[in-house]
Design a protein around this motif. Structure first.
Motif, mmCIF file in Angstrom:
data_model
loop_
_atom_site.group_PDB
_atom_site.id
_atom_site.type_symbol
_atom_site.label_atom_id
_atom_site.label_comp_id
_atom_site.label_asym_id
_atom_site.label_seq_id
_atom_site.Cartn_x
_atom_site.Cartn_y
_atom_site.Cartn_z
ATOM 1 N N UNK A 80 32.142 -1.753 59.540
ATOM 2 C CA UNK A 80 32.550 -2.426 58.338
ATOM 3 C C UNK A 80 32.352 -1.374 56.989
ATOM 4 N N UNK A 81 31.433 -0.332 57.001
ATOM 5 C CA UNK A 81 31.616 0.276 55.860
ATOM 6 C C UNK A 81 32.745 1.436 55.754
ATOM 7 N N UNK A 82 32.930 1.755 54.428
ATOM 8 C CA UNK A 82 32.412 1.620 53.310
ATOM 9 C C UNK A 82 32.461 0.392 52.535
ATOM 10 N N UNK A 113 17.640 -5.466 51.115
ATOM 11 C CA UNK A 113 17.675 -4.477 49.873
ATOM 12 C C UNK A 113 18.446 -3.087 49.990
ATOM 13 N N UNK A 114 18.111 -2.449 50.900
ATOM 14 C CA UNK A 114 18.306 -1.025 50.971
ATOM 15 C C UNK A 114 19.958 -1.127 51.467
ATOM 16 N N UNK A 115 20.169 -2.375 52.434
ATOM 17 C CA UNK A 115 21.840 -2.320 52.659
ATOM 18 C C UNK A 115 22.619 -2.898 51.370
ATOM 19 N N UNK A 116 22.035 -3.760 50.742
ATOM 20 C CA UNK A 116 22.773 -4.160 49.623
ATOM 21 C C UNK A 116 23.393 -5.323 49.976
ATOM 22 N N UNK A 117 23.137 -5.847 51.040
ATOM 23 C CA UNK A 117 23.761 -7.060 51.394
ATOM 24 C C UNK A 117 23.131 -8.573 51.321
#
Length: 303
Positions: free
Chosen positions: A51-53, A81-85
């Motif tokens: 699914x990125x970006x 937190x690193x994934x921003x999800x």
């Protein structure tokens, strides 16, 4: 990548990416069950590739028993937190209090069976119609019966007779109101496949997967259970210091360690090539309650 170099890991990855995209296409409110263990971490890497970006089309959801390993919880929060999800955490302890459930007894009180109540509450709270999990068919015989799209009824229960055919990698996500589907994108992977993929993708993991010194209780079976504040030990229990690692990271009161000096992924793969027992068979005490322990829990709504 050239088709000439499309190896078996590429094929497993391609299948998993297809399944994740099918979930995004067929369901309105999916979720990814994320414990901070190696299989759910691999699922997040696969979701990045699928699914990125863009953002993931589902939140990460963890059912916290209150008996989880602190190292794993810290890693869970850091990776989210690193994934921003979005990470949704719901507590078994809150469910016990709210539903007035009985705390497990015995020397090794596992809350794993009570996770089902919290999971079903969470599904109802957010209206999830599909929950993605990292279960694999090689782990346990009940899981070997399960389809990739596993339909659960309005009570979250699994009936093996209601499993749908999945010919030619075609997945049927049609459900009635109140039902939901558990989805297992890495169902066809083995433990060794997971570790080789982690090696190839250079995926970071919680430290307890690698050899480290730990104070353990020696069980009558000879297994080593990491000493923790939730155990109710007797004066006669044998306490030892051993170099161990964990093959799987469930509830700390029912997940045994294995003796190992493995400090790298290469070392772990070498260990696995000699292993004769599956990771759950070697380490999960709760699966050994009865021959049908896992199947009984799945019928009641377990992951």
């Amino acid at each position: 990548m050239s088709i000439l170099h499309f190896d078996y890991l590429d094929r497993l990855e391609a299948e998993a990416l297809h399944i994740l995209r099918e979930v995004a296409g067929q369901f309105e409110r999916p979720a990814l069950l994320f414990s901070g263990g190696k299989d759910s971490i691999v699922l997040t890497r696969l979701a990045e590739k699928a699914f990125r970006p863009g953002r993931f089309p589902f939140p990460l959801v963890h059912v916290d028993t209150g008996h989880n390993f602190p190292e794993v919880l810290a890693f869970r929060d850091a990776l989210a937190a690193e994934l921003g999800e979005k990470l949704i955490v719901r507590s078994v302890e809150d469910t016990i209090r709210r539903q007035r459930l009985r705390e497990p007894g015995g020397k090794f009180p596992s809350r794993n069976p009570l996770q089902t109540y919290t999971l079903l509450e969470t599904i109802e709270e957010f209206g999830f119609d599909a929950c993605i999990g990292g279960a694999r068919r090689d782990e346990e015989k009940a899981r070997a019966k399960e389809r990739i799209f596993s339909v659960r009824d309005e009570f979250g229960q699994w009936d093996p007779k209601r499993q749908r055919p999945e010919l030619w990698n075609i997945y049927n996500g049609r459900i009635q109101r109140g039902e939901n589907v558990r989805v297992f994108p890495i169902s066809n992977w083995t433990e060794l496949d997971v570790w080789r993929y982690i090696q190839r993708e250079n995926i970071a993991l919680p430290s307890i997967y690698f050899g480290h010194p730990r104070t353990c209780v020696v069980l009558p079976s000879g297994q080593l259970l990491g000493l923790n504040e939730h155990l109710r030990l007797d004066d006669t229990d044998e306490i030892v210091e051993r170099q161990v690692r964990f093959r799987t990271v469930g509830d700390s009161t029912c997940t045994a360690a294995v003796e190992s000096d493995a400090a790298t992924i290469d070392d772990i793969i070498a260990d696995l090539l000699l292993a004769k027992v599956s990771e759950r068979g070697a380490t999960r005490l709760d699966d050994n309650i009865s021959e049908a322990g896992m199947e009984d829990r799945k019928r009641n709504g377990y992951f």
